[in-house]
Design a protein around this motif. Sequence first.
Motif, short mmCIF file in Angstrom:
data_model
loop_
_atom_site.label_atom_id
_atom_site.label_comp_id
_atom_site.label_asym_id
_atom_site.label_seq_id
_atom_site.Cartn_x
_atom_site.Cartn_y
_atom_site.Cartn_z
N PRO A 122 4.98 16.46 1.47
CA PRO A 122 4.75 15.06 1.18
C PRO A 122 3.38 14.76 0.57
CG PRO A 122 5.74 15.33 3.34
CD PRO A 122 5.37 16.69 2.87
N ALA A 123 2.34 15.47 0.99
CA ALA A 123 1.01 15.21 0.46
C ALA A 123 0.94 15.57 -1.02
CB ALA A 123 -0.05 15.98 1.24
N ASN A 132 5.46 6.81 -0.94
CA ASN A 132 4.84 8.12 -0.70
C ASN A 132 3.42 8.21 -1.24
OD1 ASN A 132 7.91 8.56 -0.92
ND2 ASN A 132 7.23 10.42 0.10
N ALA A 133 3.05 7.30 -2.14
CA ALA A 133 1.69 7.32 -2.68
C ALA A 133 0.66 6.92 -1.63
CB ALA A 133 1.59 6.38 -3.88
N TYR A 134 1.10 6.29 -0.54
CA TYR A 134 0.18 5.90 0.53
C TYR A 134 -0.13 7.10 1.42
CZ TYR A 134 1.08 0.94 -0.45
OH TYR A 134 1.17 -0.30 -1.04
N ARG A 135 -1.39 7.21 1.80
CA ARG A 135 -1.78 8.27 2.73
C ARG A 135 -1.06 8.14 4.08
NH1 ARG A 135 -6.43 11.22 2.05
NH2 ARG A 135 -7.68 10.82 0.20
N LYS A 172 0.19 12.71 -3.75
CA LYS A 172 -0.96 12.79 -4.66
C LYS A 172 -0.50 12.71 -6.12
CE LYS A 172 -4.42 15.07 -1.82
NZ LYS A 172 -5.44 16.13 -1.74
N GLN A 173 0.62 13.34 -6.42
CA GLN A 173 1.13 13.26 -7.78
C GLN A 173 1.46 11.82 -8.17
OE1 GLN A 173 1.94 15.91 -10.24
NE2 GLN A 173 0.33 16.84 -9.01
N LYS A 174 2.12 11.11 -7.27
CA LYS A 174 2.49 9.73 -7.57
C LYS A 174 1.27 8.83 -7.67
CE LYS A 174 6.16 8.60 -8.06
NZ LYS A 174 7.03 8.63 -9.27
N ALA A 175 0.30 9.04 -6.78
CA ALA A 175 -0.93 8.24 -6.86
C ALA A 175 -1.66 8.53 -8.18
CB ALA A 175 -1.83 8.55 -5.67
N LEU A 196 2.49 -0.16 6.61
CA LEU A 196 1.88 -0.24 5.28
C LEU A 196 1.84 -1.66 4.74
CD1 LEU A 196 3.66 2.77 3.51
CD2 LEU A 196 1.37 2.76 4.53
N THR A 197 0.74 -1.98 4.10
CA THR A 197 0.64 -3.14 3.22
C THR A 197 0.08 -2.62 1.90
OG1 THR A 197 -1.66 -3.75 3.68
CG2 THR A 197 0.03 -4.54 5.24
N GLU A 198 0.01 -3.50 0.92
CA GLU A 198 -0.55 -3.08 -0.37
C GLU A 198 -2.04 -2.74 -0.26
OE1 GLU A 198 3.16 -5.31 -1.33
OE2 GLU A 198 1.47 -5.63 0.03
N ALA A 199 -2.68 -3.15 0.83
CA ALA A 199 -4.09 -2.82 1.04
C ALA A 199 -4.28 -1.44 1.68
CB ALA A 199 -4.76 -3.88 1.91
N SER A 200 -3.19 -0.81 2.08
CA SER A 200 -3.30 0.52 2.69
C SER A 200 -3.80 1.53 1.65
CB SER A 200 -1.93 0.97 3.22
OG SER A 200 -1.45 0.08 4.20
N PRO A 201 -4.60 2.50 2.06
CA PRO A 201 -5.15 3.46 1.09
C PRO A 201 -4.09 4.39 0.53
CG PRO A 201 -5.76 4.08 3.33
CD PRO A 201 -5.12 2.73 3.43
N VAL A 202 -4.20 4.65 -0.77
CA VAL A 202 -3.34 5.62 -1.42
C VAL A 202 -4.11 6.93 -1.55
CG1 VAL A 202 -2.06 3.85 -2.68
CG2 VAL A 202 -4.05 4.93 -3.74
N TYR A 203 -3.40 7.98 -1.88
CA TYR A 203 -4.04 9.28 -2.07
C TYR A 203 -5.01 9.23 -3.24
CZ TYR A 203 -0.86 11.73 1.11
OH TYR A 203 -0.17 12.17 2.23
#
Length: 332
Positions: A135-136, A101-104, A140-143, A111-118
């Motif tokens: 979800p946003a 969920n940390a990924y935008r 954002k909290q997790k990021a 998703l890969t680990e290179a995908s942008p996070v919030y």
Amino acid sequence: MRILLIGGTWFLGKAIARTALSAGHHVTTFNRGRSAPDLAGVTAVHGDRTDIDDLNRLALHGPWDMAIDTSASEMAPRQVLSGARALEPVTDRYVYVSTVNAYRGWPNEPLTEASPVYDAPPDADRDYGADEGGPAHYGKQKAGCEGAASAEFGERLTILRPGVILGPGEYVGRLPWWLNRCARGGSILAPGAPDKLIQPIDVRDVAAFALAAPAGAFNLAGPRGRDRMVDFLTACLSATGSSGRLVFASDAALVAHRVKQWTELPLWRTNPGTWAVDTAKAQASGLTCRPLADTVADTWTWMQSDDAPVKHPRWEEHGIDPAREGQILAGL
């Protein structure tokens, strides 16, 4: 190895504690001591991770080779930051259990680990992102929590981003609901296409990887292309010895009936990125995933044992009302 486990009495935390003890590690757990008992063999320290005095008292029990944080799902980034700051002087490595969920882009994009996070500051409070809701806000909290751990541990940090975790001890209620539903038998409303690929991961496989993972960020999910929805539900029928019959309804039919995705029929979601999580990096670093049928069977065995699941509000969120299920089935 000396391991600090923040949590340690529920689902993933308990699985990590059990795996670490069986490997001969010395395990210290830190929790409030309210939800469930600590495993025999751990050194239990009770306290509140939001209380700086309790955190400083915990630090006196160090040093540790590794701290694994499994209990931050409801924590604000600033609370993770204060905890990491208190533990950094007495901890060599920090493992923070985050989420996809940390990924935008989750659940709409692969998703890969290179995908942008919030984007979220490491000292954010619980209100950060609340204006976006749902979800946003959670993402954002997790990021922000990831950033908080990174601010203190830098290159000594491991971030784990699991998708759906199933297995013995599950308190969310996804797999237990499906097992109970299959055990009841009859015509069973099954979601989407039978060959829809899914990627749940066993809690014990996450636990093993958490103890062995190197520094860096890792997605954790079942192997892409291995498991289908029909395989999962057939395993539920087999584990429970049920003679029930799966009746698959298309995504369009379920949407037309306004079936709540992710909850009324657990694990069903139409978003294209839900089960498109690349785990090649974790696999290259030692992640192995047992057969999904083993996860299902072992969960059913656990459900019949005296080790009852922890009471949790999310359990009640899952499952479709039998009358509503019957109405949908009648129209197929």
